[in-house]
Design a protein around this motif. Structure first.
Motif, short mmCIF file in Angstrom:
data_model
loop_
_atom_site.label_atom_id
_atom_site.label_comp_id
_atom_site.label_asym_id
_atom_site.label_seq_id
_atom_site.Cartn_x
_atom_site.Cartn_y
_atom_site.Cartn_z
N PHE A 42 41.40 41.30 42.02
CA PHE A 42 40.72 40.12 41.44
C PHE A 42 41.71 39.16 40.77
CE2 PHE A 42 36.54 42.59 40.44
CZ PHE A 42 36.27 42.65 41.77
N ASN A 43 43.00 39.49 40.78
CA ASN A 43 44.01 38.73 40.03
C ASN A 43 43.72 38.69 38.54
OD1 ASN A 43 46.05 37.95 41.75
ND2 ASN A 43 44.73 36.40 42.70
N MET A 44 43.18 39.78 38.03
CA MET A 44 42.81 39.80 36.62
C MET A 44 43.78 40.65 35.79
SD MET A 44 38.75 40.11 36.27
CE MET A 44 37.63 38.79 36.60
N LEU A 45 44.83 41.20 36.44
CA LEU A 45 45.82 41.94 35.66
C LEU A 45 46.50 40.97 34.71
CD1 LEU A 45 47.57 44.45 38.06
CD2 LEU A 45 45.80 44.87 36.37
N ASN A 46 46.88 41.48 33.53
CA ASN A 46 47.55 40.67 32.53
C ASN A 46 46.66 39.54 32.00
OD1 ASN A 46 49.80 40.55 30.95
ND2 ASN A 46 50.89 39.13 32.27
N THR A 47 45.33 39.73 32.09
CA THR A 47 44.40 38.80 31.43
C THR A 47 43.44 39.61 30.58
OG1 THR A 47 42.63 38.91 33.06
CG2 THR A 47 44.39 37.33 33.49
N TYR A 48 42.65 38.92 29.75
CA TYR A 48 41.71 39.63 28.87
C TYR A 48 40.39 39.98 29.55
CZ TYR A 48 44.65 38.89 24.77
OH TYR A 48 45.67 38.93 23.88
#
Lengths: 294, 297
Positions: free
Chosen positions: B154-160
């Motif tokens: 989801f390209n959500m690594l390193n996000t909140y």
């Protein structure tokens, strides 16, 4: 009126939908995806390759994993037994009418429970450091030991310290649960016993303990599920000599996120799940047997 | 206790005063022993925190050599070395942001779903509720590898997002709020709202949420503490120092400052003190919350 309220009932369904959508995305899909990955070989960089049951057969011969199961169980037993005894004694004392400062004592005993486990792990690893830690200095200061004890050099001492930290963090919580259990015992029972001339000790052993047994069993069972997932504080206290304090979840974390063997980590996660399931089923069966006996 | 006393006393009324006195002495000795025990345990609970504060204010050379019992003067020095390497206040702000937004989401959707389970009747409601309860049995780290990989996709690594959004599905919160709706929301109020022409969501916002406030406060405190202490998920999801919450930074402090004890102790103090202040304000609410939760279980 009636018709409109029937029409409204679908709103109840809409209101619970966000939960299920979120759980589906962030809970269920990852769980199924993990199962899929556990049949793969995947290091996080190249594409996953199907390997069948290889990860699981490797797991059965993995001495580290087998050892981590033993460690987790040992640490759990070492922490839960004294913890429940201490919690029970304190709950019975604080349930007495003559004790003053009840709220103060409850608050102080419970406080360690809400402190960040990671922070506690770091704090205790510093305090038990054999050369610079305050525990050795204190013991030497009061003359209990002559030379500093190298706590984390002995497998059993290291396990005792991890268990001690867990016990220290959770006895206050269990104490509150037991106090709640004690308060739900009807007063008439005590009064009747007192009229019959029973001593305080008799009352504690013959009335309080048997009536508290369901609460004790419940606490014991729920503690298995938490105890088998020990992670934060033990991670900060280290693996111990000869990996003697390596818990199952620590091994999962180190395999997947330190050694980047994600697919094997997924297999470990499922193995932990199965172990927790088995222990829960055993304890539920055990508590049911107890009920039948009664 | 009183009743017991009087029985003992009337039973002894015929005897001489001496026996009565020994019993009184015995009683006060027992009382003394009980208090001594309580104070000893309380001391054990507080000592590590006292030691942490005292030690954080001494130079490394003193920490390594002496048993420190009174505060020293090196706190600022230790603090400076800590913040030179670790953006601890940034971590503090991150934790507050994550914790507050997660708690708000969790409370709102727990109340909404709890209300949906409590006051409406639709097909499959009971099965859905059992499913919610069932999810409480799943150990947290079962899906962690898949979670990591999925967030990567989801390209959500390193996000909140992966840390905050799952707070919407709080099974215990729903269970708790359903109980609270069952007991403290009278159906007549909802009917009167409907007669006044309110929509269902407006009824929830205007009538139900205010009535649920006390239970939301209890649930909120526990969600807050749980999220504040959350460690594994943020550790694997967030790589950037600047994004990490306090517990992850404390773990980092341990690996980076292997011999700088003073700086490590300062980090620990910064992590514990807010919890201590928070607890001293709401300890009554927390303790009654644990007790209430225990009675339901």
């Amino acid at each position: 009126m009636r018709k409109s309220s029937i029409n409204k009932s679908q709103f109840g369904f809409y209101f619970v939908v966000p939960y299920f959508i979120t759980f589906l995305i962030f809970g269920l899909t990852p769980i199924i995806y993990s199962l899929y990955l556990s049949f793969m070989k995947w290091d996080g960089f190249s594409d996953p390759v199907f390997v069948g049951l290889a990860n699981y057969t490797r797991l059965l011969q993995d001495t580290f994993f087998l050892k981590s199961i033993g460690n987790t169980l040992i640490i759990w037993v070492l922490s839960i037994v004294p913890q429940l005894i201490l919690a029970l004694i304190l709950a019975m004392i604080l349930n007495e009418k003559f004790i003053r400062g009840k709220h103060f004592f409850r608050a102080v005993f419970y406080f360690p429970n809400i402190v960040t486990p990671v922070t506690l792990g770091v704090l205790f690893s510093l305090m038990f450091d054999w050369q610079t830690g305050s525990v050795n200095k204190l013991l030497m200061g009061i003359g209990l030991i002559d030379d500093p004890v190298n706590w984390f050099n002995s497998p059993w001492l290291a396990r005792l310290i991890v268990a001690g930290v867990i016990m220290w963090q959770y006895f206050g919580f269990n104490m509150l649960v037991f106090i709640a259990g004690l308060q739900s015992i009807p007063h008439e029972l005590y009064e009747a016993a007192e009229v019959d001339g029973a001593s305080r000790w008799d009352i504690a052993i013959k009335i309080t303990l048997p009536l508290l047994k369901p609460v004790l069993l419940f606490t014991f069972i729920t503690s298995i599920i938490g105890g088998l997932q020990l992670f934060d504080a033990p991670l900060m206290l280290g693996n111990g000599p000869d990996n003697s304090t390596l818990t199952m979840v620590m091994y999962l974390y180190q395999t997947a996120f330190k050694n980047f063997d994600y697919s094997y980590g997924a297999a470990i996660a499922y193995a932990i799940f199965v172990i927790i399931l088995i222990f829960s089923l055993i304890s539920i069966k055990f508590s049911k047997m107890n009920k039948v006996e009664q | 206790m009183k009743a017991n006393n009087s029985i003992v006393e009337t039973g002894l009324a015929g005897n001489n005063g001496k026996t009565k006195k020994t019993i009184n002495v015995k009683k006060s000795l027992a009382k003394f022993a009980v208090y001594f025990f309580l104070i000893l345990v309380a001391f054990t609970c507080l000592l590590p925190f006292y030691s942490m504060m005292v030690t954080s204010s001494h130079a490394n050379s003193d920490i390594a050599r002496k048993l420190l019992l009174v505060p020293g003067r090196e706190f600022v020095e230790n603090y400076k070395r800590l913040i030179d390497t670790v953006p601890i206040w940034r971590g503090f702000a991150n934790t507050i942001f994550i914790t507050v937004s997660s708690t708000v989401l969790s409370l709102y959707f727990s109340a909404l779903a709890g209300y949906g389970f409590s006051k409406y009747n639709y097909k499959g409601k009971n099965i859905l509720f059992m499913a919610v309860l069932g999810t409480m049995m799943i150990p947290g780290q079962l899906g962690i590898i898949g979670f990591f990989k999925l967030m990567d996709t989801f390209n959500m690594l390193n996000t909140y997002w992966p840390i905050i959004l799952p707070s919407i599905s709080n099974a215990f919160g729903i269970f708790f709020m359903k109980q609270m709706c069952d007991s403290s929301i009278p159906t007549e109020i909802l009917e009167s709202g409907r007669i006044d022409g309110c929509g269902e969501l407006k009824i929830f916002h205007r009538l139900v949420l205010p009535l649920l406030m006390p239970s939301l406060a209890t649930l909120g405190i526990f969600s807050f503490i749980g999220k504040w202490n959350d460690f594994l998920t943020p550790m694997i999801i967030l790589f950037d120092n600047e994004l990490q919450p306090l517990p992850v930074m404390i773990a980092m402090v341990k690996s980076q400052f292997s011999t700088d004890f003073g700086a490590m102790y300062v980090g620990i103090v910064i992590s514990v003190i807010p919890i201590l202040i928070f607890f001293s304000i709401v300890s009554k609410k927390i303790i009654s919350g644990v007790t209430a939760g225990a009675l339901k279980g």
